[in-house]
Design a protein around this motif. Structure first.
Motif, PDB file in Angstrom:
ATOM      1  N   LEU A 227       0.825  -1.373   0.196  1.00 39.24           N
ATOM      2  CA  LEU A 227       0.081   0.050  -0.167  1.00 39.24           C
ATOM      3  C   LEU A 227       0.890   1.219  -0.018  1.00 39.24           C
ATOM      4  CD1 LEU A 227      -2.677  -0.929   2.830  1.00 39.24           C
ATOM      5  CD2 LEU A 227      -2.902  -1.076   0.202  1.00 39.24           C
ATOM      6  N   TYR A 228       0.388   2.178  -0.895  1.00 37.89           N
ATOM      7  CA  TYR A 228       1.443   3.320  -1.001  1.00 37.89           C
ATOM      8  C   TYR A 228       0.952   4.562  -0.551  1.00 37.89           C
ATOM      9  CZ  TYR A 228       4.270  -0.162  -3.790  1.00 37.89           C
ATOM     10  OH  TYR A 228       5.013  -1.228  -4.157  1.00 37.89           O
ATOM     11  N   PHE A 229      -0.078   4.708  -0.038  1.00 42.12           N
ATOM     12  CA  PHE A 229      -0.922   5.774   0.460  1.00 42.12           C
ATOM     13  C   PHE A 229      -0.906   5.770   1.972  1.00 42.12           C
ATOM     14  CE2 PHE A 229      -4.102   2.604   0.206  1.00 42.12           C
ATOM     15  CZ  PHE A 229      -4.864   3.103   1.373  1.00 42.12           C
ATOM     16  N   HIS A 230      -1.219   7.035   2.444  1.00 44.80           N
ATOM     17  CA  HIS A 230      -1.685   7.198   3.781  1.00 44.80           C
ATOM     18  C   HIS A 230      -2.972   7.561   4.028  1.00 44.80           C
ATOM     19  CE1 HIS A 230       2.822   7.413   5.136  1.00 44.80           C
ATOM     20  NE2 HIS A 230       2.906   7.906   4.217  1.00 44.80           N
ATOM     21  N   GLU A 231      -3.708   6.849   4.873  1.00 49.95           N
ATOM     22  CA  GLU A 231      -5.060   7.194   5.219  1.00 49.95           C
ATOM     23  C   GLU A 231      -5.288   8.703   5.351  1.00 49.95           C
ATOM     24  OE1 GLU A 231      -6.856   3.230   6.944  1.00 49.95           O
ATOM     25  OE2 GLU A 231      -5.475   4.253   8.095  1.00 49.95           O
ATOM     26  N   GLY A 232      -6.412   9.355   4.897  1.00 47.79           N
ATOM     27  CA  GLY A 232      -6.841  10.713   5.108  1.00 47.79           C
ATOM     28  C   GLY A 232      -5.864  11.806   4.465  1.00 47.79           C
ATOM     29  N   GLN A 233      -4.992  11.382   3.634  1.00 48.00           N
ATOM     30  CA  GLN A 233      -3.897  12.215   3.321  1.00 48.00           C
ATOM     31  C   GLN A 233      -4.240  12.569   1.659  1.00 48.00           C
ATOM     32  OE1 GLN A 233      -1.649  14.019   4.463  1.00 48.00           O
ATOM     33  NE2 GLN A 233      -2.527  13.149   6.475  1.00 48.00           N
ATOM     34  N   PRO A 234      -4.001  13.689   1.112  1.00 48.64           N
ATOM     35  CA  PRO A 234      -4.394  13.783  -0.246  1.00 48.64           C
ATOM     36  C   PRO A 234      -3.546  13.031  -1.344  1.00 48.64           C
ATOM     37  CG  PRO A 234      -3.259  15.817   0.432  1.00 48.64           C
ATOM     38  CD  PRO A 234      -3.593  14.972   1.605  1.00 48.64           C
ATOM     39  N   VAL A 235      -4.047  12.559  -2.183  1.00 46.00           N
ATOM     40  CA  VAL A 235      -3.493  11.856  -3.375  1.00 46.00           C
ATOM     41  C   VAL A 235      -3.723  12.443  -4.790  1.00 46.00           C
ATOM     42  CG1 VAL A 235      -3.731   9.644  -2.262  1.00 46.00           C
ATOM     43  CG2 VAL A 235      -5.577  10.458  -3.697  1.00 46.00           C
TER      44      VAL A 235
ATOM     45  N   THR B  84      -3.848   2.426  -9.093  1.00 46.12           N
ATOM     46  CA  THR B  84      -3.647   3.801  -9.134  1.00 46.12           C
ATOM     47  C   THR B  84      -4.724   4.673  -8.973  1.00 46.12           C
ATOM     48  OG1 THR B  84      -4.151   4.077 -11.840  1.00 46.12           O
ATOM     49  CG2 THR B  84      -1.838   3.628 -10.989  1.00 46.12           C
ATOM     50  N   ALA B  85      -4.725   5.999  -8.630  1.00 47.96           N
ATOM     51  CA  ALA B  85      -5.802   6.639  -8.186  1.00 47.96           C
ATOM     52  C   ALA B  85      -6.651   7.354  -9.586  1.00 47.96           C
ATOM     53  CB  ALA B  85      -5.426   8.093  -7.302  1.00 47.96           C
ATOM     54  N   PRO B  86      -7.863   7.042  -9.676  1.00 46.23           N
ATOM     55  CA  PRO B  86      -8.656   7.477 -10.746  1.00 46.23           C
ATOM     56  C   PRO B  86      -8.683   9.032 -10.674  1.00 46.23           C
ATOM     57  CG  PRO B  86      -9.805   6.544  -9.230  1.00 46.23           C
ATOM     58  CD  PRO B  86      -8.756   6.421  -8.695  1.00 46.23           C
ATOM     59  N   ILE B  87      -8.794   9.646  -9.690  1.00 44.92           N
ATOM     60  CA  ILE B  87      -9.122  11.243  -9.397  1.00 44.92           C
ATOM     61  C   ILE B  87      -8.033  11.807  -8.391  1.00 44.92           C
ATOM     62  CG2 ILE B  87     -11.641  11.038 -10.263  1.00 44.92           C
ATOM     63  CD1 ILE B  87     -12.216  11.153  -7.358  1.00 44.92           C
ATOM     64  N   ALA B  88      -8.024  12.952  -8.360  1.00 40.59           N
ATOM     65  CA  ALA B  88      -7.021  13.768  -7.304  1.00 40.59           C
ATOM     66  C   ALA B  88      -8.090  13.969  -6.168  1.00 40.59           C
ATOM     67  CB  ALA B  88      -6.562  14.927  -7.706  1.00 40.59           C
ATOM     68  N   GLY B  89      -7.674  13.787  -4.917  1.00 37.59           N
ATOM     69  CA  GLY B  89      -8.711  14.173  -3.787  1.00 37.59           C
ATOM     70  C   GLY B  89      -7.950  13.643  -2.633  1.00 37.59           C
ATOM     71  N   GLN B  90      -8.826  13.241  -1.567  1.00 37.21           N
ATOM     72  CA  GLN B  90      -8.546  13.059  -0.328  1.00 37.21           C
ATOM     73  C   GLN B  90      -8.887  11.524  -0.091  1.00 37.21           C
ATOM     74  OE1 GLN B  90     -10.127  15.515   2.909  1.00 37.21           O
ATOM     75  NE2 GLN B  90      -8.682  14.422   4.580  1.00 37.21           N
ATOM     76  N   ALA B  91      -7.777  10.599   0.433  1.00 35.58           N
ATOM     77  CA  ALA B  91      -7.911   9.270   0.379  1.00 35.58           C
ATOM     78  C   ALA B  91      -8.702   9.122   1.709  1.00 35.58           C
ATOM     79  CB  ALA B  91      -6.427   8.618   0.334  1.00 35.58           C
ATOM     80  N   GLY B  92      -9.320   7.920   1.756  1.00 31.41           N
ATOM     81  CA  GLY B  92     -10.256   7.386   2.948  1.00 31.41           C
ATOM     82  C   GLY B  92      -9.414   6.555   3.907  1.00 31.41           C
TER      83      GLY B  92
END
Length: 475
Positions: A106-114, A204-212
């Motif tokens: 997993l390469y994202f942090h919860e609650g952080q923007p992607v 990959t992220a389909p859109i930019a936004g805030q990760a849950g």
């Protein structure tokens, strides 16, 4: 005969003497009680008279009603529509695996923007690498067969041209070449599909936004059919606010949108103390809610600081219009009753009722149209006991730090007004000389007031004023 008359005369004399004696005895006892009371009785009588003067002069039946006033202004005022809305992300995406396999990273942090296209997770790629290699091998084999068939076709053409081979053999070879070319196209498609499936192992992220929050842990087997996916992304820049307004406002909103004129919208917190964001109306719903008589409106906010979160409730203020050069009065001055909508105007202590129409209301200010002019003094407090043609006395708020002595120059009722509004300081109460307001307080209360704290003293004075005002009739 004479004896009878003599007895009758003595009887009447006895009756007269008895009556006179009873009258004298009553007078004597009354004088004795008065003497026993002494100065205290006189002080009590004086205090009663003083209290009567206080109630009569300031709050009594013959005195004017104390009121607070504000000045009518002529200025521009916004037409505001208040509503309750909820924040909705401009776009929301549930990120699901497109291929099945074990979740390796997993390469994202919860609650952080992607960012759009950012790699969020990795699914075990080995099975898909093998499938890709198999497809490439099949493509290479069929490509070699096609090259051999094309070489044979060239030889058959030469032989047929020399009449050394039958024409049918040439046609058969040409068909074989076309068949292998089609096979090669299929093999190439298989290679492309294998490469595509392999690329899907990198989620990959389909859109930019805030990760849950993540919905799958490392080591889990994920599939495209998972309901919750791996995580969700909410696009909060821009953020949308959906709220409902009365359908009577729809025509104006659509006109403003058609004319490309922005309709400003503000989002406030629950207590209406903090301005969260400012935006503009983007669109309206395509139908009115018949059950509530409202229509949904969507406004967009840049939300650069991410102060708005999806599903957050906010207080919405929509600026629908701006009235130019209108009469504005405090909302507290507007009264409703049998005459309709009206205000009380004070001029030289005389009360007059002025009817009006409300154009718009914005918080504590109301735009009106009616029998008013700029500079008129309208009643904002104490209007419940007024009548048209009656009398009223304006209570002016003292400046900060004003002493009790300032209230002594206000003329009739000035001291009582100072006491009721908290102008009496502790120094004034404890001073050697009694001020005018103390002359209106019963003597037995003076020492008690001196011993009170400033807060208790103000509370007693206000309660005394309220009880006195409550006993006064409507003018």
């Amino acid at each position: 005969m004479q004896n009878k008359d003599s007895k009758r005369s003595r009887t009447w004399v006895f009756i007269v003497v008895a009556v006179v004696g009873m009258a004298f005895a009553g007078w004597w006892w009354k004088g004795r009680d008065a003497a026993a009371e002494g100065p205290a009785g006189a002080a009590s009588a004086a205090s009663g008279a003083s209290a009567g003067r206080t109630l009569g002069g300031r709050f009594g039946r013959s005195g004017p009603q104390p009121v607070s006033v504000a000045t009518v202004q002529r200025r521009d005022m916004n037409v505001i529509v208040d509503a309750i809305g909820s924040i909705a992300s401009a776009n929301t995406a549930v990120v699901r695996a497109k291929v099945s396999g074990e979740l390796r990273a997993l390469y994202f942090h919860e609650g952080q923007p992607v960012k759009a296209g950012q790699v969020l997770a990795l699914i075990d790629p080995k099975p898909y690498e093998i499938a890709r290699d198999q497809a490439l091998a099949t493509l290479a084999r069929d490509q070699a067969q096609l090259e051999n068939a094309r070489a044979d076709l060239a030889r058959y053409k030469d032989l047929v041209a020399k009449d050394a081979a039958p024409r049918q053999q040439l046609d058969t070879q040409q068909a074989l070449v076309r068949q292998l070319e089609a096979t090669l196209l299929s093999d190439q498609a298989a290679v492309d599909n294998a490469r595509l499936q392999l690329s899907y192992t990198r989620v990959t992220a389909p859109i930019a936004g805030q990760a849950g929050l993540k919905q799958a842990d490392l080591g889990n087997n994920v599939t495209p059919g998972d309901a919750n996916g791996i995580l969700s992304i909410a696009q909060t820049q821009p953020a949308a606010v959906v709220f409902a307004v009365p359908d009577a406002r729809l025509a104006r909103i659509r006109q403003q949108l058609a004319d490309k004129q922005p309709l400003a919208v503000q989002a406030w917190d629950r207590e209406r103390k903090l301005l969260l964001a400012q935006g503009a109306v983007a669109s309206t719903d395509n139908a009115i809610d018949a059950s509530t008589g409202t229509i949904k409106v969507k406004a967009l906010f840049a939300n650069k600081d991410n102060s708005l979160f999806p599903n957050q409730f906010v207080n919405v203020r929509l600026q629908l219009d701006r009235l130019k050069d209108v009469l504005v009065v405090p909302s507290a001055a507007v009264q409703r009753g049998a005459p309709g909508i009206f205000v009380y105007v004070i001029a030289d202590g005389q009360v007059s009722l002025r009817k009006l129409q409300i154009l718009a209301t914005d918080g504590d200010s109301t735009a009106v149209q009616g029998e008013l002019k700029p500079g008129d003094q309208v009643v904002t407090d104490g209007a419940d006991r007024l009548r048209d043609g009656g009398k009223a006395e304006v209570i002016k708020a003292p400046p900060a730090g004003a002493s009790a002595a300032s209230g002594r120059g206000r003329g009739h009722g000035g001291a009582a007004s100072a006491a009721a509004s908290g102008e009496v300081s502790g120094t004034a109460v404890s001073g050697g000389d009694r001020s005018r307001w103390m002359e209106r307080v019963p003597p037995e209360m003076v020492d008690k007031l001196k011993a009170m704290s400033p807060e208790d003293r103000r509370a007693w004075l206000q309660e005394h004023r309220a009880s006195a005002a409550g006993s006064a009739p409507t003018n």
